[in-house]
Scaffold this active site. Structure first.
Site, short mmCIF file in Angstrom:
data_model
loop_
_atom_site.label_atom_id
_atom_site.label_comp_id
_atom_site.label_asym_id
_atom_site.label_seq_id
_atom_site.Cartn_x
_atom_site.Cartn_y
_atom_site.Cartn_z
N ALA A 239 31.13 48.62 38.55
CA ALA A 239 31.87 48.18 39.73
C ALA A 239 30.95 48.01 40.94
CB ALA A 239 33.00 49.16 40.03
N ARG A 240 30.76 49.08 41.70
CA ARG A 240 29.88 49.05 42.87
C ARG A 240 29.09 50.35 42.93
NH1 ARG A 240 30.22 44.43 42.69
NH2 ARG A 240 31.07 42.95 44.21
N GLU A 269 20.24 47.43 46.10
CA GLU A 269 19.62 46.62 45.04
C GLU A 269 18.59 45.68 45.67
OE1 GLU A 269 22.71 44.60 42.89
OE2 GLU A 269 23.73 46.45 42.31
N HIS A 288 22.51 44.53 37.32
CA HIS A 288 23.70 43.81 37.80
C HIS A 288 23.97 42.58 36.93
CE1 HIS A 288 26.25 43.61 41.69
NE2 HIS A 288 26.91 43.03 40.70
#
Length: 329
Positions: A239-240, A269, A288
């Site tokens: 998700a995050r 990131e 990611h």
């Protein structure tokens, strides 16, 4: 017309036809900028563009919108829009669109479970042993099965519901769901038992993070919440990154409260080779790439192209999070 592609590592590269389609409207340029570039500099760089196809970075803030002239659309090559100031976009009449969530759903759910299974069956370390001519060490790689486990899914929306269904139907898991925005009836249709956050933490053998990032759930996985989990829990996050307090996660891995951890996302990131997660053999970090299937990327790219075409023809894109604009009918 001018179209800018900003910080996207995949749009137009895997499927060049998407660039060719945009070139029928105008000139297409690609930009790779520092993710922390200030809004004024970013705005001055992109001031002459009418359309932007954007990634998860940089931040399109108030200063950015104050320095662009004729911007009509920011089309996110993804489903999140945390990096766009929607109120400033509205003031300037800039449409902000995202990829419909169903486009990414299957790919992201699939990767959450793939990383989870890779952890539980120790796939990477056992494969590495074979490559190092250490076949006889195979007894060192006794993992855990996902079958019949109690899995807690945090965020039972688009991706979370698919994770839940797959684990329930495919692996006969008991699935608990925490989602303050979904009622019991909605979770029932996915075969998910609706529980509060503490119950999920206390009862889950495995936890899958699938929630959108909000002010309320920022760092929801922290020292306090980890202390309420079972010893030896597995966690997978697609998700995050900011759902997790990184320092607290590192400490829980050190003291073995958490058996293993997989994440496709980080709060900051990209990661470099000195990232603390990389010190652990029982951690998987992927860059990611949950949405990185050819099927998903093609559909995402088509969506962004269609967004540009729609606004160019004075129509709203399929899914807007900011749709008030004098550029459309």
């Amino acid at each position: 017309m001018k179209i800018a592609i900003v910080n996207s590592s995949s749009f137009g590269k895997i499927f060049p036809d998407h660039i060719k389609k945009l070139e029928k409207i105008g000139k297409v340029d690609r930009y790779e900028v520092d993710q922390n570039i200030d809004g004024k500099s970013l705005g001055q760089m992109l001031k002459d563009y009418q359309y932007i196809i954007a990634s998860v970075t940089p931040f399109f803030d108030k200063d950015f919108f104050e320095n662009v002239k004729d911007l009509r659309l920011i089309s996110r090559h993804g489903i999140g829009y945390n990096n766009i100031d929607l109120s400033s976009a509205k003031e300037k009449g800039v449409i902000v669109s995202i990829v419909p969530s169903l486009v990414e759903r299957d790919a992201v759910a699939e990767n959450n479970i793939t990383n989870l299974l890779t952890l539980m069956r120790m796939t990477i370390s056992s494969s590495k042993a074979v490559k190092e001519d250490k076949w006889e060490t195979r007894a060192s790689f006794v993992g855990n099965s996902i079958y019949h486990k109690t899995v807690g899914v945090i965020g039972v929306g688009n991706t979370g519901s698919q994770v839940a269904r797959t684990l329930r139907d495919g692996f006969q898991c008991k699935v608990l769901g925490y989602d303050p925005y979904k009622d019991k009836l909605e979770l029932d249709q996915y075969g998910v038992e609706k529980v509060d956050f503490e119950t999920l933490l206390e009862k889950s053998d495995v936890i899958c993070l699938c929630a959108n990032l909000t002010k309320e759930n920022y760092h929801m996985i922290n020292k306090n919440s980890i202390s309420k989990m079972k010893d030896g829990v597995y966690i997978s996050n697609s998700a995050r990154g900011a759902l997790i307090n990184q320092d607290d996660m590192v400490q829980a891995l050190k003291n073995k409260k958490i058996k293993a951890f997989a994440t496709d996302v980080l709060e900051v990131e990209p990661a470099r080779d000195n990232h603390p997660y990389l010190d652990f053999d029982n951690v998987i970090v992927t860059p990611h790439t949950s949405a990185y299937t050819k099927e998903c990327l093609y559909a995402m790219g088509e969506n962004c192209v269609n967004d540009v075409y729609n606004v160019h023809n004075k129509k709203l894109p399929k899914r807007c999070v900011q749709k008030e604009s004098f550029f459309v009918k």
